[in-house]
Write a protein that holds these residues in place. Structure first.
Motif, PDB file in Angstrom:
ATOM      1  N   CYS A 304     -56.965  96.605 -13.573  1.00  0.00           N
ATOM      2  CA  CYS A 304     -56.735  96.244 -14.981  1.00  0.00           C
ATOM      3  C   CYS A 304     -56.529  97.511 -15.813  1.00  0.00           C
ATOM      4  O   CYS A 304     -57.298  98.458 -15.697  1.00  0.00           O
ATOM      5  CB  CYS A 304     -57.936  95.452 -15.488  1.00  0.00           C
ATOM      6  N   CYS A 330     -57.272  89.841 -17.636  1.00  0.00           N
ATOM      7  CA  CYS A 330     -57.231  88.589 -18.405  1.00  0.00           C
ATOM      8  C   CYS A 330     -56.440  88.873 -19.676  1.00  0.00           C
ATOM      9  O   CYS A 330     -56.066  90.017 -19.940  1.00  0.00           O
ATOM     10  CB  CYS A 330     -58.634  88.087 -18.737  1.00  0.00           C
ATOM     11  N   CYS A 333     -58.210  91.422 -21.910  1.00  0.00           N
ATOM     12  CA  CYS A 333     -58.068  92.785 -21.386  1.00  0.00           C
ATOM     13  C   CYS A 333     -56.662  93.306 -21.667  1.00  0.00           C
ATOM     14  O   CYS A 333     -56.477  94.489 -21.938  1.00  0.00           O
ATOM     15  CB  CYS A 333     -58.355  92.819 -19.889  1.00  0.00           C
ATOM     16  N   CYS A 394     -63.934  87.840 -17.924  1.00  0.00           N
ATOM     17  CA  CYS A 394     -62.473  87.772 -17.848  1.00  0.00           C
ATOM     18  C   CYS A 394     -61.963  86.437 -17.314  1.00  0.00           C
ATOM     19  O   CYS A 394     -60.855  86.029 -17.633  1.00  0.00           O
ATOM     20  CB  CYS A 394     -61.951  88.904 -16.988  1.00  0.00           C
ATOM     21  N   CYS A 442     -66.287  95.299 -19.317  1.00  0.00           N
ATOM     22  CA  CYS A 442     -66.173  94.431 -18.146  1.00  0.00           C
ATOM     23  C   CYS A 442     -66.968  94.923 -16.948  1.00  0.00           C
ATOM     24  O   CYS A 442     -66.816  94.395 -15.845  1.00  0.00           O
ATOM     25  CB  CYS A 442     -64.714  94.219 -17.723  1.00  0.00           C
TER      26      CYS A 442
END
Ligand SMILES: [Zn+2]
Ligand SMILES: [Zn+2]
Length: 450
Positions: A304, A330, A333, A394, A442
């Motif tokens: 990510c 996600c 993010c 997420c 996260c």
């Protein structure tokens, strides 16, 4: 040193974070004390930003439980007191929020700003450590909650709702559900620690820890968790996977894995205790036969652009930054990439219900283009042990082309909790994060997965 369960790792990290924050607070407190001594010249002309907000230095509540008749008579409404100063940057960010709240929620709660540089005694009277600090009082003038640092409109309203204050028509959270519509009745060992999904008994992965086994729906979810752990990364010896043909646990270190392609082009991982059986499976089903180390490097190859967690490109939300491609694990993010890189981004998301495209372009931390303009975000949110609203992680964040799709999706997910927010609000929640907060984003525990 043995492995701790991820939650315990997170607790250690949280303690570190609290320590770090305390150091910062001390510096800020020292700075503020200096300003308080330097006196009134400091506030001066720059307090225009807060001019719309009540600037009166009302008598502080004694011991934060004001019960003086005069105070009680004046506070028939719940009251929000923000202690700040004209020149402090987060205070300046609070000023327009407070002004708007005062306007939108007139008759619901009072908003009061106290400039502690103009009123140096107020800081001490209210017992604050840093500015800005927000204190929530009930109608009796009793302190219900206090928060230090910048506090968004959303957070303030969520706090009032939590305190049971009716927000009425000005209430901008048109749709939220903070308690599940139906309890999650699944057995705990059938739920993936990472994604909260059902565990397929053929692909279950187990991380053995001193505090017990942590179950994942697949080696993939294990690797997502692994990529979220900053230190004390588990050794392969503490991981067990499930033999695809026999359904029995087998040590990950000695297993062979058939890494293939499933529906939607997503990778599939089948584990085998016997390398010959893996090869036979590979010959009929296709894919590659890998050992654990090679599987791990494949699984960690894509991450990510906001939180660095492992993600399959097929699952990710595409992000473009100055022509370069990255991704969010996600939708939230994906927006966070703008905050992390401090650049304008283009996000290509999909409606979680229908898969319809949702394009977002940002400009200097704001949404400059949203297509379709009706698109909204579902911010997966729950209450932690202290009742504070926290992200559910997420796997629980989503975009929709419109509110109707969001409501349909929420109806179909009775255990989902969260709030409907605008894409601009979702971006703002990321943009307000400090680089330090982003570096911890996260990481396991923060989003409190099961
Ligand atoms: Zn999972
Ligand atoms: Zn992420």
């Amino acid at each position: 040193m043995g492995n701790e369960i991820p939650g315990a790792v997170a607790q250690d990290r949280n303690r570190l974070a609290v320590k770090a924050a305390t150091v910062v607070l001390l510096f800020v407190a020292v700075g503020m004390a200096l300003h308080l001594k330097e006196g009134k010249g400091q506030a001066g002309s720059d307090s225009a930003a807060s001019a719309e907000v009540s600037n009166s230095a009302a008598l502080p509540p004694s011991g934060h439980e004001a019960s003086a008749p005069s105070a009680a008579a004046a506070t028939v409404l719940p009251r929000l007191v923000d202690l700040g100063a004209g020149k402090c940057i987060p205070c300046k960010m609070m000023a327009p929020i407070l002004a708007q709240l005062k306007e939108d929620f007139a008759g619901r709660f009072e908003v009061q700003f106290i400039d502690v540089w103009e009123n140096p005694d107020a800081g001490e009277d209210y017992g604050i450590q840093i500015i800005p600090t927000q204190i929530f009082y009930d109608t009796a003038g009793k302190e219900q909650f206090r928060h230090e640092g910048f506090f968004s409109r959303e957070d303030i309203l969520a706090q009032w709702m939590k305190l049971g204050v009716e927000l009425g028509d000005g209430e901008p959270l048109e749709f939220s559900r903070l308690e599940p519509a139906a309890p999650d009745t699944r057995a705990k060992d059938s739920i993936c620690y990472m994604c909260d999904g059902d565990i397929d008994p053929k692909t279950r992965a187990i991380l053995k820890t001193e505090k017990g086994d942590v179950a994942f729906c697949s080696p993939h979810c294990y690797f997502i968790a692994y990529s979220s752990m900053v230190d004390n990364k588990p050794a392969v010896e503490s991981v067990a996977v499930t033999d695809w043909s026999a359904g029995t646990p087998v040590a990950a270190a000695s297993a062979s894995f058939v890494y293939g392609v499933g529906v939607d082009n997503r990778p599939t991982i089948k584990a085998f205790g016997d390398a010959a059986v893996a090869t036979a499976e590979q010959q009929t089903a296709g894919g590659n036969v890998l050992e654990w180390a090679a599987l791990q490097s494949k699984e960690l190859a894509t991450s990510c652009g906001f939180c660095d967690r492992a993600v399959y490109p097929e699952d990710a939300c595409a992000v473009k930054v100055e022509g370069l491609n990255t991704r969010g694990c996600c939708t939230m993010c994906a927006l966070g990439v703008a905050a992390r890189m401090q650049k304008d981004i283009h996000v290509a998301a999909k409606d979680a219900l229908t898969g319809d495209a949702i394009a977002t372009e940002t400009l200097e931390g704001h949404v400059a283009l949203l297509d379709p303009p009706s698109a909204v975000a579902w911010a997966g949110t729950t209450k932690d042990a202290e009742g504070k609203l926290v992200s559910t992680g997420c796997f629980k964040q989503a975009f929709f082309v419109n509110e109707a799709n969001l409501r349909t999706w929420v109806d179909a997910h009775p255990t989902a909790t969260g709030r409907m927010i605008t894409i601009e609000q979702a971006l703002a929640e990321k943009m307000k994060l400090t680089p330090q907060q982003i570096s911890k984003a996260c990481k396991i525990g923060e989003c409190a997965p099961k």
